[in-house]
Design an enzyme around this catalytic site. Structure first.
Site, PDB file in Angstrom:
ATOM      1  N   CYS A 124     110.991  95.603 -20.423  1.00 33.07           N
ATOM      2  CA  CYS A 124     110.373  96.933 -20.345  1.00 33.07           C
ATOM      3  C   CYS A 124     111.345  97.984 -20.837  1.00 33.07           C
ATOM      4  O   CYS A 124     110.956  98.984 -21.419  1.00 33.07           O
ATOM      5  CB  CYS A 124     109.941  97.224 -18.920  1.00 33.07           C
ATOM      6  SG  CYS A 124     111.288  97.152 -17.749  1.00 33.07           S
ATOM      7  N   GLU A 169     105.720  99.547 -11.656  1.00 32.93           N
ATOM      8  CA  GLU A 169     106.722  99.594 -12.723  1.00 32.93           C
ATOM      9  C   GLU A 169     106.053  99.029 -13.959  1.00 32.93           C
ATOM     10  O   GLU A 169     105.776  97.838 -14.025  1.00 32.93           O
ATOM     11  CB  GLU A 169     107.954  98.767 -12.345  1.00 32.93           C
ATOM     12  CG  GLU A 169     108.644  99.208 -11.063  1.00 32.93           C
ATOM     13  CD  GLU A 169     109.326 100.561 -11.144  1.00 32.93           C
ATOM     14  OE1 GLU A 169     109.564 101.049 -12.269  1.00 32.93           O
ATOM     15  OE2 GLU A 169     109.614 101.141 -10.083  1.00 32.93           O
ATOM     16  N   ASN A 181     108.349  88.269 -17.622  1.00 33.10           N
ATOM     17  CA  ASN A 181     109.663  88.307 -18.267  1.00 33.10           C
ATOM     18  C   ASN A 181     110.837  88.192 -17.301  1.00 33.10           C
ATOM     19  O   ASN A 181     111.942  87.883 -17.722  1.00 33.10           O
ATOM     20  CB  ASN A 181     109.798  89.545 -19.173  1.00 33.10           C
ATOM     21  CG  ASN A 181     109.723  90.841 -18.403  1.00 33.10           C
ATOM     22  OD1 ASN A 181     109.258  90.864 -17.265  1.00 33.10           O
ATOM     23  ND2 ASN A 181     110.173  91.918 -19.006  1.00 33.10           N
TER      24      ASN A 181
END
Ligand code: NAP
Ligand code: G3H
Length: 492
Positions: free
Chosen positions: A293, A259, A163
């Site tokens: 996210c 992450e 992304n």
């Protein structure tokens, strides 16, 4: 795809106009566009033995890179930032077709990345060590002086997700290179062409080829080999919690920065400015089709204002543009059909269990309509699972305490947002939320990129953000000066 004029596909690589590059053999891995299914380009699928050669090259080149003056490394990174900006249109065009991100957002990602690189190049100069005498500790004398400073890890393996192939690429590469590491970048398959071009720009900027390598190939085929490679000294990964967890199990005693996924809640209290909250929630939930996210992935609203908030959300969602990223639509096709089908199934299950479908719910191939579900309950998957799609569930709660309890019961702990005019109340709630960051009266988001970005529980480990990433990619080294009692009168 219409190839931008300054880019020529060259056996799977992209060559800047007038600067032909040696072809990489067997560019067999096709990158297909989620926009229209076309083949955007091809990249080489690295074999395990080629990866071994790359990692060996990094290990050989890294010491000289670490010895180069920091100011010189920073200068090359500034040049890289300039090249990113100069090639923003080409990179953006690749992002548009590889990951279906709106053209303007794709360009913004590249410009944000150039800013990140410049900030990092300067911040690396401000990472300083410390010195301390021994006599601060009980029963010690002032006869030892510890001088501590930071040294690079060696070779850093950087794995960004689809992304943000450029921004989450540079947020790993720049701190690693600035602090003297070599880097192996494994770009996501959707984003591999942009990642390859970014690698070319790093070399054009003067980063020695041995120090920085782009290794393309499917994560499922080459990921384990990279992660378990004995000459990889640190791994920085952004992606799903599932992949991150598997990676952590395999990596062994290598420092990790992870992450991962999120299920960020927007908590809306009775005294909130509902117009502000609705605006932030809609942009937070639906930007880039919810494939962030940090997207708002559930709303926890107190019952007294739930009806009004849902109306405001529905009205704003109705105004979102839906369609082609080349037309700068907000909601664009998801990265793959599976993600779209999963979102559709979540909506179906929720409505079967009693949720009310306020708007959306439809799907055409991998384009999912922006969808708002009200009256969502704990029994529904959409209350807990990260959809990575334009899908927003609203859960009505009786009190702030219930909102905190529901937020904390998630397996994730990335961010949360609280909307309230009462800063005391917001602060008390923020203290009780088990997440890395709480946004007060604002949407959940990572940036600005020098802020600390943290995930608890399944959302990750370690802290990202310019300074924190540099710290994660370096380790302390200490030297202790042992001073014997000395009669300076006797020293000639
Ligand atoms: P993903 O499927 O986990 O993939 C992430 C990266 O890992 C890709 O480059 C992928 O390569 C690679 N990979 C796949 N299998 C691997 C393996 N066995 N070993 C090593 N690498 C492997 O995630 P995604 O679909 O790209 O991204 C969406 C997820 O990322 C969401 O859950 C989102 O919340 C999370 N995310 C988190 C953050 C954050 O900062 N917390 C930021 C962005 C995204 P291939 O593409 O070749 O498979
Ligand atoms: O997708 C995860 C990114 O780290 C989110 O970044 O909040 O700037 O969109 P963002």
């Amino acid at each position: 795809m219409t190839t931008p004029p300054s880019l020529r596909p060259l056996d799977g690589r992209y060559s800047l106009a007038g600067e032909p590059r040696p072809p990489v053999p067997e560019a067999t891995l096709e990158v297909c566009s989620p926009v229209d299914g076309s083949v955007v380009g091809r990249v080489h699928e690295y074999t395990h033995s080629e990866i071994d050669a790359v990692v060996d090259a990094c290990a050989s080149a890294q010491p000289a890179w670490a010895d180069a003056p920091l100011d010189e490394r920073a200068r090359l990174l500034h040049r890289f930032a300039d090249l990113l900006e100069a090639h923003a249109d080409e990179l953006a065009e690749l992002l548009v077709m590889e990951i279906a991100k709106a053209r303007k957002d794709s360009r913004d990602e590249v410009i944000r990345s150039a800013d990140f690189v410049r900030f990092t190049a300067e911040e690396a100069k401000r990472i300083i060590g410390d010195a301390q005498f021994s006599d601060a500790f009980p029963k010690q004398h002032r006869n030892k002086l510890a001088i501590s400073y930071r040294v690079p890890m060696g070779t850093v393996l950087a794995i960004p997700p689809f992304n943000y192939p450029i921004n989450l690429g540079v947020s790993k590469i720049a701190p690693a290179l600035a602090s003297g590491n070599a880097v192996v970048l494994k770009p996501p398959t959707q984003g591999a062409l942009a990642g390859t071009l970014m690698g070319d720009l790093l070399h054009d900027a003067g980063i020695p080829p041995g120090v920085m390598h782009v290794v393309t190939g499917r994560g499922s085929r080459i990921g384990d080999h990279l992660v378990q490679h004995p000459r990889i000294n640190m791994i920085t990964f952004t992606g799903s919690s599932e992949t991150g967890r598997a990676l952590a199990r395999k990596a062994g005693m290598v420092p990790l920065l992870l992450e991962l996924g999120g299920k960020d809640a927007a908590i809306v209290l009775g005294d909130a400015d509902l117009e502000v909250a609705a605006g932030d929630i809609v942009s937070g939930a639906f930007a880039y089709s919810g494939q962030r996210c940090t997207a708002v992935k559930r709303v926890l609203v107190v019952r007294s204002v739930a009806g009004e908030l849902v109306s405001l959300l529905a009205e704003r969602i109705g105004r979102l543009s839906v369609g082609d990223p080349r037309d700068d639509c907000v909601v664009t096709p998801l990265v793959d059909p599976e993600s779209a089908v999963r979102a559709e199934q979540m909506v179906r299950q929720a409505t079967e269990l009693g949720a009310s479908l306020v708007c959306g719910g439809g799907r055409r191939d991998n384009l999912v309509e922006p969808t708002l579900l009200d009256q969502v309950t704990e029994a529904m998957d959409v209350a807990w699972v990260e959809p990575f799609a334009p899908l927003l569930p609203v859960i009505r709660v009786g009190s702030a305490a219930e909102a905190v309890e529901l937020s904390n019961r998630s397996e994730y702990g990335l961010q949360a947002a609280i909307f309230s005019r009462d800063v005391d109340v917001a602060t008390q709630i923020a203290l009780r939320l088990d997440v890395g960051t709480v946004q007060v009266n604002g949407r959940t988001a990572r940036g600005p990129d020098h802020f600390p970005f943290i995930g608890t529980k399944s959302s990750g480990m370690g802290t990202q953000g310019v300074r924190y990433s540099i710290e994660a990619m370096t380790r302390m080294k200490s030297m202790v000066l042992n001073m014997r009692p000395l009669d300076l009168e006797a020293v000639r």
